[in-house]
Design a protein around this motif. Structure first.
Motif, PDB file in Angstrom:
ATOM      1  N   ARG A 101       1.161  -1.094  -0.133  1.00 30.48           N
ATOM      2  CA  ARG A 101      -0.008   0.258  -0.242  1.00 30.48           C
ATOM      3  C   ARG A 101       1.102   1.345   0.445  1.00 30.48           C
ATOM      4  N   PRO A 102       1.092   1.640  -1.017  1.00 30.99           N
ATOM      5  CA  PRO A 102       1.823   3.307  -1.387  1.00 30.99           C
ATOM      6  C   PRO A 102       1.744   3.970  -0.490  1.00 30.99           C
ATOM      7  N   ASN A 103       2.354   4.946   0.446  1.00 31.78           N
ATOM      8  CA  ASN A 103       2.528   6.101   1.244  1.00 31.78           C
ATOM      9  C   ASN A 103       2.027   5.326   2.286  1.00 31.78           C
ATOM     10  N   ALA A 152       1.420  -5.858   3.728  1.00 39.32           N
ATOM     11  CA  ALA A 152       0.852  -6.962   3.698  1.00 39.32           C
ATOM     12  C   ALA A 152       2.087  -8.218   3.403  1.00 39.32           C
ATOM     13  N   LYS A 153       1.495  -8.928   3.843  1.00 36.28           N
ATOM     14  CA  LYS A 153       2.458 -10.833   3.400  1.00 36.28           C
ATOM     15  C   LYS A 153       1.468 -11.713   2.850  1.00 36.28           C
ATOM     16  N   ASP A 183     -14.044  -7.080  -7.588  1.00 36.97           N
ATOM     17  CA  ASP A 183     -15.113  -5.680  -8.017  1.00 36.97           C
ATOM     18  C   ASP A 183     -15.023  -5.259  -7.092  1.00 36.97           C
ATOM     19  N   HIS A 184     -13.293  -5.585  -6.466  1.00 36.18           N
ATOM     20  CA  HIS A 184     -12.540  -4.494  -5.556  1.00 36.18           C
ATOM     21  C   HIS A 184     -11.050  -4.231  -6.395  1.00 36.18           C
ATOM     22  N   VAL A 185     -10.757  -4.577  -8.132  1.00 35.79           N
ATOM     23  CA  VAL A 185     -10.241  -3.597  -8.625  1.00 35.79           C
ATOM     24  C   VAL A 185     -10.621  -3.038  -9.342  1.00 35.79           C
ATOM     25  N   SER A 186      -9.773  -2.383  -9.190  1.00 32.89           N
ATOM     26  CA  SER A 186     -10.013  -0.681  -9.703  1.00 32.89           C
ATOM     27  C   SER A 186      -9.457  -0.431 -10.885  1.00 32.89           C
ATOM     28  N   GLY A 234      -6.721   1.075  -2.016  1.00 35.96           N
ATOM     29  CA  GLY A 234      -5.339   1.452  -1.664  1.00 35.96           C
ATOM     30  C   GLY A 234      -4.134  -0.080  -2.098  1.00 35.96           C
ATOM     31  N   PHE A 235      -4.516  -0.946  -2.011  1.00 41.50           N
ATOM     32  CA  PHE A 235      -3.744  -2.178  -1.974  1.00 41.50           C
ATOM     33  C   PHE A 235      -2.743  -2.249  -3.366  1.00 41.50           C
TER      34      PHE A 235
END
Length: 93
Positions: free
Chosen positions: A25-27, A32-33, A44-47, A64-65
């Motif tokens: 997650r930038p900034n 997360a691993k 549905d959560h993929v931008s 944001g990930f």
């Protein structure tokens, strides 16, 4: 586990842990691993799907990930399309 990437009728994308380069997650200080099991993504959560700053195929998520993978762009795109259509399919074995 006989697949690298597959989709389900529920609109999920399963990605084998060994195909994940990083989940970030930038900034953000936190990270997360992926621990051994497959990474499960709700389509549905993929931008959008593109390349990150290191030219790796990456799913950019609404939260944001960024999920960077060791698969071809066409395979990631095909998985996203099948998941959004709610079709079960093994994209790469």
């Amino acid at each position: 586990m006989s697949y690298t990437i597959k989709t389900t009728k529920e609109g999920l994308i399963y990605i084998k842990a060994s195909s994940i380069i990083k989940v970030s997650r930038p900034n953000s200080i936190e990270g997360a691993k992926v621990s051994g099991g497959p990474l499960i993504i709700n389509a549905d959560h993929v931008s959008f799907l593109s390349f990150d700053t290191e030219s790796k195929v990456t799913y950019f998520m609404m939260n944001g990930f960024q999920i960077s993978m060791k698969i071809l762009y066409q395979e990631a795109e095909e998985a996203l399309q099948y998941a959004k259509l709610r079709e079960e399919k093994i994209i790469k074995e």
